[in-house]
Design a protein around this motif. Structure first.
Motif, mmCIF file in Angstrom:
data_model
loop_
_atom_site.group_PDB
_atom_site.id
_atom_site.type_symbol
_atom_site.label_atom_id
_atom_site.label_comp_id
_atom_site.label_asym_id
_atom_site.label_seq_id
_atom_site.Cartn_x
_atom_site.Cartn_y
_atom_site.Cartn_z
ATOM 1 N N GLY A 199 16.914 -59.501 11.911
ATOM 2 C CA GLY A 199 15.579 -59.884 12.324
ATOM 3 C C GLY A 199 14.817 -60.578 11.212
ATOM 4 O O GLY A 199 15.330 -60.803 10.114
ATOM 5 N N PRO A 200 13.545 -60.910 11.451
ATOM 6 C CA PRO A 200 12.748 -61.603 10.436
ATOM 7 C C PRO A 200 12.528 -60.724 9.205
ATOM 8 O O PRO A 200 12.219 -59.542 9.318
ATOM 9 C CB PRO A 200 11.432 -61.887 11.157
ATOM 10 N N GLY A 201 12.744 -61.299 8.022
ATOM 11 C CA GLY A 201 12.544 -60.554 6.784
ATOM 12 C C GLY A 201 13.538 -59.430 6.588
ATOM 13 O O GLY A 201 13.274 -58.503 5.827
ATOM 14 N N THR A 202 14.709 -59.520 7.235
ATOM 15 C CA THR A 202 15.693 -58.438 7.206
ATOM 16 C C THR A 202 16.826 -58.754 6.229
ATOM 17 O O THR A 202 17.283 -59.895 6.140
ATOM 18 C CB THR A 202 16.281 -58.216 8.606
ATOM 19 N N THR A 203 17.277 -57.706 5.535
ATOM 20 C CA THR A 203 18.395 -57.820 4.609
ATOM 21 C C THR A 203 19.554 -56.972 5.117
ATOM 22 O O THR A 203 19.370 -55.828 5.522
ATOM 23 C CB THR A 203 17.993 -57.354 3.199
ATOM 24 N N ARG A 204 20.753 -57.535 5.098
ATOM 25 C CA ARG A 204 21.966 -56.825 5.495
ATOM 26 C C ARG A 204 22.904 -56.747 4.285
ATOM 27 O O ARG A 204 23.191 -57.766 3.663
ATOM 28 C CB ARG A 204 22.663 -57.544 6.653
ATOM 29 N N GLU A 205 23.361 -55.531 3.960
ATOM 30 C CA GLU A 205 24.288 -55.362 2.850
ATOM 31 C C GLU A 205 25.720 -55.527 3.345
ATOM 32 O O GLU A 205 26.113 -54.935 4.344
ATOM 33 C CB GLU A 205 24.114 -53.991 2.200
ATOM 34 N N LEU A 206 26.487 -56.327 2.617
ATOM 35 C CA LEU A 206 27.871 -56.590 2.968
ATOM 36 C C LEU A 206 28.770 -56.087 1.843
ATOM 37 O O LEU A 206 28.732 -56.601 0.723
ATOM 38 C CB LEU A 206 28.099 -58.088 3.185
ATOM 39 N N SER A 207 29.563 -55.064 2.117
ATOM 40 C CA SER A 207 30.474 -54.519 1.117
ATOM 41 C C SER A 207 31.739 -55.362 1.039
ATOM 42 O O SER A 207 32.333 -55.717 2.049
ATOM 43 C CB SER A 207 30.848 -53.071 1.454
ATOM 44 N N LEU A 208 32.139 -55.676 -0.192
ATOM 45 C CA LEU A 208 33.379 -56.408 -0.400
ATOM 46 C C LEU A 208 34.393 -55.581 -1.164
ATOM 47 O O LEU A 208 35.360 -56.107 -1.711
ATOM 48 C CB LEU A 208 33.099 -57.722 -1.143
ATOM 49 N N ALA A 209 34.172 -54.266 -1.190
ATOM 50 C CA ALA A 209 35.064 -53.384 -1.948
ATOM 51 C C ALA A 209 36.531 -53.520 -1.543
ATOM 52 O O ALA A 209 37.414 -53.498 -2.406
ATOM 53 C CB ALA A 209 34.589 -51.937 -1.814
ATOM 54 N N PRO A 210 36.854 -53.651 -0.246
ATOM 55 C CA PRO A 210 38.281 -53.729 0.106
ATOM 56 C C PRO A 210 38.979 -54.968 -0.436
ATOM 57 O O PRO A 210 40.202 -54.992 -0.535
ATOM 58 C CB PRO A 210 38.261 -53.748 1.643
ATOM 59 N N TRP A 211 38.223 -56.010 -0.761
ATOM 60 C CA TRP A 211 38.824 -57.272 -1.174
ATOM 61 C C TRP A 211 38.593 -57.596 -2.649
ATOM 62 O O TRP A 211 39.052 -58.625 -3.121
ATOM 63 C CB TRP A 211 38.261 -58.413 -0.328
ATOM 64 N N SER A 212 37.855 -56.765 -3.375
ATOM 65 C CA SER A 212 37.408 -57.131 -4.712
ATOM 66 C C SER A 212 37.928 -56.167 -5.768
ATOM 67 O O SER A 212 37.715 -54.956 -5.659
ATOM 68 C CB SER A 212 35.872 -57.156 -4.772
#
Length: 757
Positions: free
Chosen positions: A293-306
């Motif tokens: 939504g507006p002004g929304t932040t989504r955290e994306l984990s990259l632990a499986p690939w990093s």
């Protein structure tokens, strides 16, 4: 330390259309593992234009692009700028290693559109790339920007998004030169930045190429009149660290946000991956199945690939079903959201892609932010940048303690290193020093290397920015015999007896007489000092010992730190510490210093809040608050052979091999085994550190000390930065290092040199 990345995910939905994968050929080229690779840039080269003979690619069609004539056999991946031209139907284009199956999309276009996107794609042994078109027919144009490979090349330093060009107007057939002096080092061979064009008055394209060379037949960004579009650009750097940007028609505003640079001598390797979908908010891949939504932040984990030494990630991000015009930003979860800064400018009714390189702070995740309305986001992984360890067998450097800003130099993403770990890429180290958010190493060849933050030029590598997680060379220094550091300033003593400094000058730290608001990204000479035999610094004050036994100081003079008896707030040039002669060693301690004289006595000056001067005077009824603007003798110490200082403590080694400490005891800083149960148990006179004999050297970190014994064993005590897995120790405990020759401490961290491993 090398870790292969994940295999591709199953066939997925892309940009609202079912991505129909073409059938695999009967004989597929063998896929390569994720090999640690370096980058070789080139001036953009057009390697495909289907308008010139091949004809458009039809619905469900695949064009195979053979790059074997343009890149060597050691190539693991290529960086391409792919442009789709006037499709006859809404479509998407996938770019993937030849002989494999398309599982993600790279380019999304509406009917009749012209749109470009940078693509980093892994290669198989045949060095071929397949380009798949989903619907209608489309012309494809491909420009080669460079290749990754296992041979010689440059490594990458990822940076948080930094605006280096802000709304610069360029007219028809116009060129703007993007000068990156002080933004990247002189040794940089290429840069990556997000280029955004807006307020175009006519349909146009923009080309980026290295300054000092001919403009190529290539483009990086295509947009119609009135639109705003970004594209990631990776381009070789031209003369004087400059890149040219050309606009074809009308006028357009250009914005550039730096993502990183390539250098041959340091940085992270690229680990290419087969295209892998790691986020799709429509279907719950990588997180909740809901739009942002507006002004929304989504955290994306990259632990499986990093791997745990990751410094950056290469993504293709697509915005779908935007309800209003918006922008999307991406950044590390431990950094601040870039403002300004965006990677994507979606509009309603279109699926809008853009490649992105996102740096890592601490934590294997990034944030994605949507500014307005609601939008679905898709992210596909092309690879990661990660630090690769090289073996060290002699004079190796180890680090432990807090790793904020990755200041330990180990390349690891962890917040703390409870046990010693090797500093990346250094061997032949003979001295080490710590700043507030990084470190320095002096190598046997007389060169100095630095790591950590660099907002004030404290790396000494000729640029400013967030910094480097691996050591970089301090430029222009040779024949160095000693180093030290104070806050955000580094210092080096050369064999000719001169002293050099770099970094911040807020309190006259550079000592060159310059304006306090100046900073030096490369070393400058400290004014008027010759015949110097030793240097020491801490916080914002530095000291030099001359061959005649006198001590000189410059920088901050709070609470008498200069020791000159003056009340000036700071000095931008060295002044003599009052009344000291016959000095053989010096030690800065933070707001003051110590000097060891030839008669074995120790003298101190500056701050005395907790008895750092080894006495308990009463000033205004408050014990221990008498600061000393000139040196006073530390009582009870004779036969001293070595000294060290911390912000709250002093340390000394006597000729009988015993260690002594004074000042604060609240967190076990004295190492005498006395458990402090109040805030008033500091010692205003030296006490013996418990159980140590045959001590040869000492050092201090913020709340504790280190001692090296004649047998090479290293011992620590105090609070944090102990290097042995403990949080608090009231008496010395052994650090598990095989034979340390030198040790230093700083802001809750320590470094030690091990001669043989």
């Amino acid at each position: 330390m090398r870790r292969a990345l994940s295999a591709v995910l199953p066939t997925l939905l892309a940009t609202g259309l079912l991505l129909a994968a073409p059938a695999a050929p009967a004989t597929a080229a063998a896929p390569k593992a994720a090999e640690a690779s370096t980058f070789t840039p080139r001036s953009p080269l057009r390697v495909l234009d289907t308008r010139a003979g091949a004809g458009p690619v039809g619905a469900g069609g695949v064009h195979t692009l053979d790059l074997s004539g343009h890149v060597p056999a050691t190539t693991t991946a290529v960086v391409l700028n792919v442009t789709g031209v006037t499709p006859t139907a809404p479509t998407h284009v996938s770019v993937y290693p030849s002989g494999t199956t398309a599982t993600v999309s790279n380019l999304n276009l509406a009917t009749g559109d012209i749109r470009a996107n940078q693509v980093t794609v892994r290669l198989n042994a045949d060095r071929k790339v397949d380009l798949y078109n989903n619907s209608g027919s489309i012309h494809l144009v491909v420009d080669l920007a460079g290749h990754y490979g296992t041979g010689a090349g440059a490594k990458f330093t990822a940076l948080p998004s930094t605006r280096v060009l802000s709304g610069y107007p360029v007219g028809p057939d116009g060129v703007v030169s993007l000068d990156l002096t002080n933004k990247i080092p002189a040794s940089a061979t290429a840069v990556t930045f997000n280029l955004t064009a807006t307020e175009a008055t006519a349909s146009t394209f923009v080309t980026a190429w290295p300054a000092g060379t001919n403009r190529p037949t290539a483009s990086n960004l295509n947009l119609p009149a009135g639109d705003t579009r970004p594209n990631l650009v990776t381009v070789a750097v031209g003369a004087d660290r400059t890149v040219n940007l050309y606009n074809l028609a009308g006028s357009v505003q250009l914005i550039a946000d730096m993502a990183g640079f390539y250098t041959p001598e340091y940085g992270a390797h690229f680990l290419p991956s087969t295209p892998t979908r790691i986020l799709d908010t429509r279907f719950g891949t990588g997180g909740p199945a809901s739009p942002l939504g507006p002004g929304t932040t989504r955290e994306l984990s990259l632990a499986p690939w990093s791997p745990h030494t990751v410094t950056g990630v290469v993504l293709n991000v697509t915005g779908v079903d935007a309800t209003t015009p918006t922008y999307v930003s991406a950044w590390s979860v431990m950094d601040n959201r870039p403002d300004p800064g965006s990677i994507l400018n979606p509009v309603p009714g279109q699926a809008v892609p853009n490649a992105a390189v996102v740096s890592y702070g601490q934590g294997l995740a990034i944030n994605l932010y949507n500014n307005s309305g609601s939008i679905h986001l898709i992210a596909d992984l092309a690879g990661v940048f990660a630090v690769e360890y090289t073996a060290c067998h002699a004079d190796c450097l180890y680090a432990w303690g807090t790793n904020e800003f990755r200041k330990l130099g180990t390349g690891e993403i962890a917040f703390d290193g409870t046990h010693p770990r090797q500093v990346v890429g250094l061997s032949g180290v003979r001295a080490v020093a710590e700043g507030s958010r990084g470190g320095y190493a002096l190598r046997n060849d007389g060169t100095v290397w630095a790591w950590g933050t660099n907002f004030r030029g404290q790396l000494g590598n000729g640029w400013t920015g967030s910094g480097s997680v691996v050591p970089v060379p301090v430029v222009g220094l040779t024949d160095v015999t000693a180093i030290t550091a104070a806050g955000d300033t580094g210092y080096a003593l050369r064999a000719d007896g001169t002293v050099w400094s770099w970094g911040t000058n807020l309190w006259g730290n550079l000592g060159n007489g310059g304006h306090v608001l100046d900073q030096a990204t490369v070393p400058v000479q400290v004014h008027g000092l010759t015949d110097v035999v030793a240097i020491s610094a801490r916080r914002d004050t530095a000291y030099a010992l001359r061959a005649d036994g006198t001590v000189w100081a410059w920088g901050d003079n709070g609470v008498g730190a200069l020791g000159a008896g003056s009340t000036i707030p700071f000095s931008t040039v060295p002044v003599q510490v009052s009344g000291l002669t016959g000095v053989t060693a010096i030690a800065a301690r933070g707001d003051g210093g110590y000097a060891l004289r030839a008669d074995g006595t120790v003298w101190g000056w500056g701050w005395n809040r907790v008895g750092q001067l080894g006495n308990a005077p009463t000033c205004g009824g408050q014990p221990g608050m008498c600061d000393a603007p000139v040196p006073v003798r530390i009582p009870g110490l004779t036969g001293v052979t070595a000294i060290a200082g911390g912000p709250f403590n002093g340390y000394a080694v006597r000729d009988d091999g015993t260690a002594w400490a004074w000042g604060e005891r609240t967190h076990g800083e004295l190492g005498d085994g006395v458990i402090c149960e109040s805030t008033t148990c500091d010692s205003y006179e030296p006490v013996q550190v418990r159980g140590l004999s045959d001590v040869t050297a000492m050092a201090s970190f913020d709340h504790g000390g280190y001692a090296v014994l004649a047998d090479g064993s290293l011992w620590s005590w105090g609070w944090r930065a102990l290097g042995n897995g403990q949080a608090l120790s009231w008496s010395p405990e052994r650090v598990d290092l095989p034979g340390a020759s030198a040790v230093t401490g700083g802001n809750f961290s320590g470094h030690a040199i091990v001669p043989n491993t």
